[in-house]
Design a protein around this motif. Structure first.
Motif, PDB file in Angstrom:
ATOM      1  N   GLY A  51       8.244  -3.847  -1.123  1.00  0.00           N
ATOM      2  CA  GLY A  51       8.009  -2.815  -0.139  1.00  0.00           C
ATOM      3  C   GLY A  51       7.458  -1.569  -0.798  1.00  0.00           C
ATOM      4  O   GLY A  51       7.832  -1.241  -1.923  1.00  0.00           O
ATOM      5  N   VAL A  52       6.549  -0.874  -0.108  1.00  0.00           N
ATOM      6  CA  VAL A  52       6.005   0.393  -0.595  1.00  0.00           C
ATOM      7  C   VAL A  52       6.296   1.452   0.456  1.00  0.00           C
ATOM      8  O   VAL A  52       5.883   1.337   1.610  1.00  0.00           O
ATOM      9  CB  VAL A  52       4.491   0.311  -0.862  1.00  0.00           C
ATOM     10  N   ALA A  53       7.022   2.488   0.048  1.00  0.00           N
ATOM     11  CA  ALA A  53       7.424   3.547   0.966  1.00  0.00           C
ATOM     12  C   ALA A  53       7.005   4.894   0.406  1.00  0.00           C
ATOM     13  O   ALA A  53       6.559   5.008  -0.744  1.00  0.00           O
ATOM     14  CB  ALA A  53       8.941   3.514   1.188  1.00  0.00           C
ATOM     15  N   GLY A  54       7.155   5.905   1.223  1.00  0.00           N
ATOM     16  CA  GLY A  54       6.819   7.259   0.806  1.00  0.00           C
ATOM     17  C   GLY A  54       6.493   8.111   2.009  1.00  0.00           C
ATOM     18  O   GLY A  54       6.036   7.585   3.036  1.00  0.00           O
ATOM     19  N   PRO A  55       6.709   9.413   1.923  1.00  0.00           N
ATOM     20  CA  PRO A  55       6.378  10.295   3.048  1.00  0.00           C
ATOM     21  C   PRO A  55       4.876  10.309   3.309  1.00  0.00           C
ATOM     22  O   PRO A  55       4.077   9.804   2.504  1.00  0.00           O
ATOM     23  CB  PRO A  55       6.883  11.666   2.579  1.00  0.00           C
ATOM     24  N   ASN A  56       4.476  10.856   4.431  1.00  0.00           N
ATOM     25  CA  ASN A  56       3.050  10.948   4.763  1.00  0.00           C
ATOM     26  C   ASN A  56       2.301  11.661   3.641  1.00  0.00           C
ATOM     27  O   ASN A  56       2.754  12.684   3.128  1.00  0.00           O
ATOM     28  CB  ASN A  56       2.853  11.700   6.079  1.00  0.00           C
ATOM     29  N   GLY A  57       1.145  11.103   3.266  1.00  0.00           N
ATOM     30  CA  GLY A  57       0.345  11.698   2.205  1.00  0.00           C
ATOM     31  C   GLY A  57       0.791  11.329   0.812  1.00  0.00           C
ATOM     32  O   GLY A  57       0.273  11.882  -0.174  1.00  0.00           O
ATOM     33  N   ALA A  58       1.716  10.365   0.689  1.00  0.00           N
ATOM     34  CA  ALA A  58       2.235   9.993  -0.632  1.00  0.00           C
ATOM     35  C   ALA A  58       1.239   9.194  -1.456  1.00  0.00           C
ATOM     36  O   ALA A  58       1.363   9.121  -2.675  1.00  0.00           O
ATOM     37  CB  ALA A  58       3.536   9.208  -0.482  1.00  0.00           C
ATOM     38  N   GLY A  59       0.267   8.536  -0.799  1.00  0.00           N
ATOM     39  CA  GLY A  59      -0.713   7.731  -1.519  1.00  0.00           C
ATOM     40  C   GLY A  59      -0.660   6.256  -1.194  1.00  0.00           C
ATOM     41  O   GLY A  59      -1.338   5.449  -1.837  1.00  0.00           O
ATOM     42  N   LYS A  60       0.096   5.874  -0.176  1.00  0.00           N
ATOM     43  CA  LYS A  60       0.289   4.457   0.146  1.00  0.00           C
ATOM     44  C   LYS A  60      -1.017   3.782   0.568  1.00  0.00           C
ATOM     45  O   LYS A  60      -1.355   2.703   0.071  1.00  0.00           O
ATOM     46  CB  LYS A  60       1.332   4.312   1.253  1.00  0.00           C
TER      47      LYS A  60
END
Length: 245
Positions: free
Chosen positions: A32-41
């Motif tokens: 899984g790849v997570a992160g807040p908006n604008g994190a680079g996903k």
């Protein structure tokens, strides 16, 4: 090792969308790849799939360096990707879409290939149904079925539950598990629904401001202080199951 990225960097002007990102996913594993908006996903998926060229770093698929290859060449070697919006040829019937995908990939591929792919993704629609009339979940199934006819070794799923209702999210979770169990694919999933990501992932990699802040067991990452700070520092944040604004 099915897919690996090492030291991936990508800048857009002054913005470092990816800042030395490394990741790896094995056959039969869901990362899984997570992160807040604008994190680079999204940039990470664009770089891995060849739609955007990295400024630095290396990408390997099944042990082969594919860093300099086009998106088309990467797809031919076994890298498949879905996109956030399930765009389909609206005027074609669902059966015509599947047939076109099968023949475009391998003109000698049998009809059995289509039947098996539809079974894997639980797609049950009349072949004559215009693709443009399918609901969001059925469109996602159709596009995923088209990809699986290629028999890829790695599958990148970009927000597969975007636009789905709660019971449809449960069905998509079941589909991802089924595909993984039946095919042994290496699967990488970007998803804002953190409860889903935790449920289906063996490991979760969290990005923030283009960099990896943790890569660990799905059951542990959201308790990490750095992840909490990235996701839930605002007063309106609720819990790791909440979708960040």
């Amino acid at each position: 090792m099915k897919l690996a990225g090492v030291g991936l960097r990508k800048r857009f002007g002054a913005l470092a969308a990816l800042d030395g990102v490394s990741l790896a996913v094995e056959a039969g594993e869901v990362l899984g790849v997570a992160g807040p908006n604008g994190a680079g996903k999204s940039t990470l998926f664009d770089v891995l799939s060849g739609h955007v060229t990295a400024d630095e770093g290396r990408i390997e698929l099944d042990g082969r360096d594919i860093t300099g290859l086009s998106a088309h060449r990467r797809a031919r070697l076994g890298l498949a990707r879905t996109f956030q919006s399930p765009i389909v040829p609206t005027e074609l019937g669902a059966g015509e879409v599947l047939t076109a995908a099968r023949r475009a990939w391998a003109s000698s591929a049998s009809l059995r290939t289509t039947t098996e792919s539809c079974r894997l993704v639980h797609l049950e629609v009349a072949a004559a149904t215009p693709a443009g009339q399918l609901d969001t979940l059925a469109r996602r199934k159709l596009l995923l079925g088209c990809l699986l006819m290629r028999r890829p070794s790695v599958l990148l799923l970009d927000e597969p539950c975007s636009g789905l209702l709660a019971d449809e999210v449960d069905e998509m979770e079941a589909i991802i598990r089924h595909v993984r169990d039946e095919t042994g694919l290496a699967i990488v999933v970007v998803e804002h629904r953190l409860e889903l990501l935790t449920a289906i992932s063996d490991r979760i990699l969290v990005l923030d401001q283009g960099a990896v802040i943790i890569d660990g067991a799905a059951s542990e990452v959201f308790a990490d202080p750095a992840v909490q700070a990235a996701y839930f520092a605002s007063p309106t944040s609720a819990s790791p199951g909440a979708v960040p604004s």
